[in-house]
Design a protein around this motif. Structure first.
Motif, PDB file in Angstrom:
ATOM      1  N   LEU A  17       0.835  -1.207   0.000  1.00 44.14           N
ATOM      2  CA  LEU A  17       0.000   0.000   0.000  1.00 44.14           C
ATOM      3  C   LEU A  17       0.870   1.258   0.000  1.00 44.14           C
ATOM      4  O   LEU A  17       0.538   2.251  -0.655  1.00 44.14           O
ATOM      5  CB  LEU A  17      -0.936  -0.006   1.204  1.00 44.14           C
ATOM      6  CG  LEU A  17      -2.023  -1.082   1.189  1.00 44.14           C
ATOM      7  CD1 LEU A  17      -2.746  -1.128   2.530  1.00 44.14           C
ATOM      8  CD2 LEU A  17      -3.018  -0.831   0.058  1.00 44.14           C
ATOM      9  N   PHE A  21       0.959   3.989  -3.110  1.00 45.08           N
ATOM     10  CA  PHE A  21       0.776   5.435  -2.911  1.00 45.08           C
ATOM     11  C   PHE A  21       1.940   6.210  -3.514  1.00 45.08           C
ATOM     12  O   PHE A  21       1.738   7.199  -4.244  1.00 45.08           O
ATOM     13  CB  PHE A  21       0.635   5.737  -1.417  1.00 45.08           C
ATOM     14  CG  PHE A  21       0.744   7.197  -1.074  1.00 45.08           C
ATOM     15  CD1 PHE A  21      -0.218   8.101  -1.521  1.00 45.08           C
ATOM     16  CD2 PHE A  21       1.809   7.672  -0.331  1.00 45.08           C
ATOM     17  CE1 PHE A  21      -0.114   9.455  -1.221  1.00 45.08           C
ATOM     18  CE2 PHE A  21       1.921   9.020  -0.021  1.00 45.08           C
ATOM     19  CZ  PHE A  21       0.959   9.911  -0.470  1.00 45.08           C
ATOM     20  N   MET A 309      -1.533  -1.238   8.906  1.00 43.27           N
ATOM     21  CA  MET A 309      -2.019  -0.750   7.620  1.00 43.27           C
ATOM     22  C   MET A 309      -2.497  -1.911   6.753  1.00 43.27           C
ATOM     23  O   MET A 309      -3.539  -1.821   6.098  1.00 43.27           O
ATOM     24  CB  MET A 309      -0.908   0.025   6.907  1.00 43.27           C
ATOM     25  CG  MET A 309      -0.506   1.305   7.616  1.00 43.27           C
ATOM     26  SD  MET A 309       1.030   2.020   6.988  1.00 43.27           S
ATOM     27  CE  MET A 309       0.600   2.318   5.297  1.00 43.27           C
ATOM     28  N   SER A 313      -6.512  -3.055   4.990  1.00 40.84           N
ATOM     29  CA  SER A 313      -5.997  -2.687   3.669  1.00 40.84           C
ATOM     30  C   SER A 313      -7.004  -1.909   2.834  1.00 40.84           C
ATOM     31  O   SER A 313      -6.615  -1.009   2.083  1.00 40.84           O
ATOM     32  CB  SER A 313      -5.547  -3.942   2.923  1.00 40.84           C
ATOM     33  OG  SER A 313      -6.615  -4.862   2.804  1.00 40.84           O
ATOM     34  N   GLU A 315      -9.461   0.231   3.772  1.00 41.79           N
ATOM     35  CA  GLU A 315      -9.569   1.620   4.213  1.00 41.79           C
ATOM     36  C   GLU A 315      -8.296   2.401   3.907  1.00 41.79           C
ATOM     37  O   GLU A 315      -8.346   3.553   3.451  1.00 41.79           O
ATOM     38  CB  GLU A 315      -9.863   1.672   5.718  1.00 41.79           C
ATOM     39  CG  GLU A 315     -11.201   1.071   6.120  1.00 41.79           C
ATOM     40  CD  GLU A 315     -11.143  -0.431   6.379  1.00 41.79           C
ATOM     41  OE1 GLU A 315     -12.094  -0.968   6.959  1.00 41.79           O
ATOM     42  OE2 GLU A 315     -10.127  -1.057   5.990  1.00 41.79           O
ATOM     43  N   VAL A 316      -7.150   1.769   4.142  1.00 45.43           N
ATOM     44  CA  VAL A 316      -5.867   2.450   3.901  1.00 45.43           C
ATOM     45  C   VAL A 316      -5.637   2.649   2.410  1.00 45.43           C
ATOM     46  O   VAL A 316      -5.120   3.695   1.978  1.00 45.43           O
ATOM     47  CB  VAL A 316      -4.722   1.657   4.547  1.00 45.43           C
ATOM     48  CG1 VAL A 316      -3.374   2.267   4.190  1.00 45.43           C
ATOM     49  CG2 VAL A 316      -4.894   1.619   6.064  1.00 45.43           C
ATOM     50  N   LEU A 319      -7.693   5.647   1.345  1.00 44.89           N
ATOM     51  CA  LEU A 319      -7.066   6.902   1.760  1.00 44.89           C
ATOM     52  C   LEU A 319      -5.881   7.232   0.869  1.00 44.89           C
ATOM     53  O   LEU A 319      -5.696   8.387   0.470  1.00 44.89           O
ATOM     54  CB  LEU A 319      -6.627   6.797   3.227  1.00 44.89           C
ATOM     55  CG  LEU A 319      -5.906   8.033   3.779  1.00 44.89           C
ATOM     56  CD1 LEU A 319      -6.812   9.265   3.718  1.00 44.89           C
ATOM     57  CD2 LEU A 319      -5.417   7.791   5.204  1.00 44.89           C
ATOM     58  N   GLY A 320      -5.061   6.237   0.532  1.00 44.11           N
ATOM     59  CA  GLY A 320      -3.924   6.477  -0.339  1.00 44.11           C
ATOM     60  C   GLY A 320      -4.333   6.982  -1.711  1.00 44.11           C
ATOM     61  O   GLY A 320      -3.675   7.860  -2.285  1.00 44.11           O
ATOM     62  N   VAL A 349       2.180   8.743   3.976  1.00 43.36           N
ATOM     63  CA  VAL A 349       2.347   7.458   4.654  1.00 43.36           C
ATOM     64  C   VAL A 349       2.010   7.591   6.139  1.00 43.36           C
ATOM     65  O   VAL A 349       1.406   6.693   6.732  1.00 43.36           O
ATOM     66  CB  VAL A 349       3.785   6.936   4.466  1.00 43.36           C
ATOM     67  CG1 VAL A 349       4.043   5.705   5.324  1.00 43.36           C
ATOM     68  CG2 VAL A 349       4.023   6.605   3.001  1.00 43.36           C
ATOM     69  N   MET A 352      -1.697   7.467   6.492  1.00 39.50           N
ATOM     70  CA  MET A 352      -2.171   6.099   6.289  1.00 39.50           C
ATOM     71  C   MET A 352      -1.912   5.250   7.530  1.00 39.50           C
ATOM     72  O   MET A 352      -2.746   4.429   7.935  1.00 39.50           O
ATOM     73  CB  MET A 352      -1.489   5.500   5.059  1.00 39.50           C
ATOM     74  CG  MET A 352      -1.906   6.154   3.747  1.00 39.50           C
ATOM     75  SD  MET A 352      -0.746   5.862   2.367  1.00 39.50           S
ATOM     76  CE  MET A 352      -0.912   4.092   2.148  1.00 39.50           C
ATOM     77  N   LEU A 355      -4.387   6.207  10.221  1.00 37.43           N
ATOM     78  CA  LEU A 355      -5.695   5.592   9.980  1.00 37.43           C
ATOM     79  C   LEU A 355      -5.682   4.140  10.438  1.00 37.43           C
ATOM     80  O   LEU A 355      -6.641   3.679  11.076  1.00 37.43           O
ATOM     81  CB  LEU A 355      -6.046   5.670   8.495  1.00 37.43           C
ATOM     82  CG  LEU A 355      -7.352   4.975   8.081  1.00 37.43           C
ATOM     83  CD1 LEU A 355      -8.544   5.596   8.808  1.00 37.43           C
ATOM     84  CD2 LEU A 355      -7.555   5.038   6.571  1.00 37.43           C
TER      85      LEU A 355
END
Length: 374
Positions: A17, A21, A309, A313, A315-316, A319-320, A349, A352, A355
């Motif tokens: 992730l 990003f 994270m 995965s 949700e992250v 966000l990314g 990062v 993330m 979060l």
């Protein structure tokens, strides 16, 4: 019986992730250290393979405990959640990109993100969005995951009982797809950038790896340097890294790489998951698993943040996807200076990771208290 959650899987999902990003922010200096610059495959292969691994691990246990119908229903429910998330994520991202485009005068971010279809044909774009045919840049992995997870509801019982038979069928489909032109349709008479008919093999291989990991295996007594398979995989990974690095200097690449080898390697298709990409990822995964066999290293503070994270995965990842165009906007407004580019990459990062920490804390708050008996 399938084993419990492996923190190493969460770690590498989290690391993928981060790489995704960084790769999604144009001209990001930290993007130079991601997988795509060190071999033929990149973080997308990691994401799909581990998605298959985690899905079979989770829903395989449900099937063994509650039966096929309950497992199938839970898979389809999760698929529906992913579909709804995709629709809302695309709407929010379009708002962010249009906002960023109004502030950056030197570039057309709407065109760069592949969103001109929404401006020129808004009604058709809404229909294409619901049918997963309108996928601007950064959005391709989620529709792929939706299709692959939905297909798992049909394949899971066969995968658990006849693992290698399913892998063989999956491999046959993978090999036939480019030759037969199998792919799903996208906007403007195009096709999916991540062809699910070929990428399904990596998802199935991830599931097969989860099943094999739960079975007892004899311990390897020989050292790594005396294991032919490990040495072959390591040499392939090393050769791929050298070739990939040579792409930065075309004259060096042309001098070092024989034309016969170039004819075998190129083009390296990401859409159809070129065999050299597939083999590179499998070799890299095998070497990594051999070099990091234990779990103690996942208890390091930085590793724990990355594991969190990976544990959340979806949700992250979302966000990314939203942070990438914002970071690009800030970089462009600051003149794409090195310091600002590194700053936005690290801040992204950090957000993330925050979060992931918040979701882990929130999950603990909603867990019922344990009753300790005297």
């Amino acid at each position: 019986m399938l084993n419990g959650r492996d923190p190493r899987i969460d770690f590498f999902r989290g690391l993928a992730l981060i790489f995704i990003f960084w790769d999604h922010v144009p001209h990001n200096p930290l993007g130079q250290i991601t997988l795509r610059n060190l071999g033929f495959s990149d973080a997308a292969e990691v994401f799909v393979f581990l998605a298959g691994y985690a899905s079979v691990l989770a829903y395989g246990k449900v099937l063994q405990r509650e039966g096929y119908w309950m497992a199938g229903l839970k898979i389809l429910r999760r698929t529906w959640v992913l579909y709804v998330v995709h629709i809302f994520l695309l709407a929010v991202m379009m708002g962010i990109v249009f906002f960023a485009n109004s502030h950056v005068e030197t570039r057309d971010l709407v065109e760069e993100m592949g969103m001109t279809h929404f401006i020129t044909h808004p009604q058709q774009a809404l229909t294409d969005e619901l049918l997963l045919r309108f996928k601007p840049n950064l959005m391709d992995p989620l529709p792929l995951y939706i299709v692959l997870l939905g297909g798992l509801s049909l394949v899971l019982p066969f995968l658990l009982r006849q693992t290698w038979a399913v892998v063989a069928v999956s491999l046959a489909v993978y090999l036939m797809a480019p030759w037969m032109g199998w792919n799903l349709r996208a906007i403007a008479d195009g096709v999916w950038y991540f062809n699910p008919v070929t990428w399904q093999l990596l998802f199935v291989l991830g599931g097969a790896a989860a099943i094999q990991a739960s079975r007892p295996r004899p311990a390897e007594t020989r050292g790594l340097l005396r294991q032919p398979l490990f040495m072959t995989a390591a040499l392939y990974v090393l050769a791929a890294a050298v070739i990939t690095l040579s792409w930065r200097w075309p004259e060096v690449h042309d001098a070092w790489i024989p034309s016969a080898l170039g004819d075998l390697l190129y083009p390296i298709s990401k859409t159809d998951l070129s065999p050299v990409r597939l083999v590179h990822f499998l070799a890299l995964a095998y070497v990594t698993a051999k070099l990091l066999p234990g779990r103690a290293w996942t208890q390091h503070w930085l590793a724990r943040q990355t594991c969190r994270m990976g544990r959340f995965s979806l949700e992250v990842f979302c966000l990314g996807v939203l942070l990438a165009p914002l970071a690009d906007m800030v970089n462009a407004l600051a003149g794409d200076t090195f310091t600002v580019q590194v700053f936005t990459a690290l801040v992204g990062v950090g957000l993330m990771a925050l979060l992931g920490a918040w979701l882990a804390f929130n999950k603990r708050l909603h867990q019922p208290p344990r009753i300790v008996q005297a």
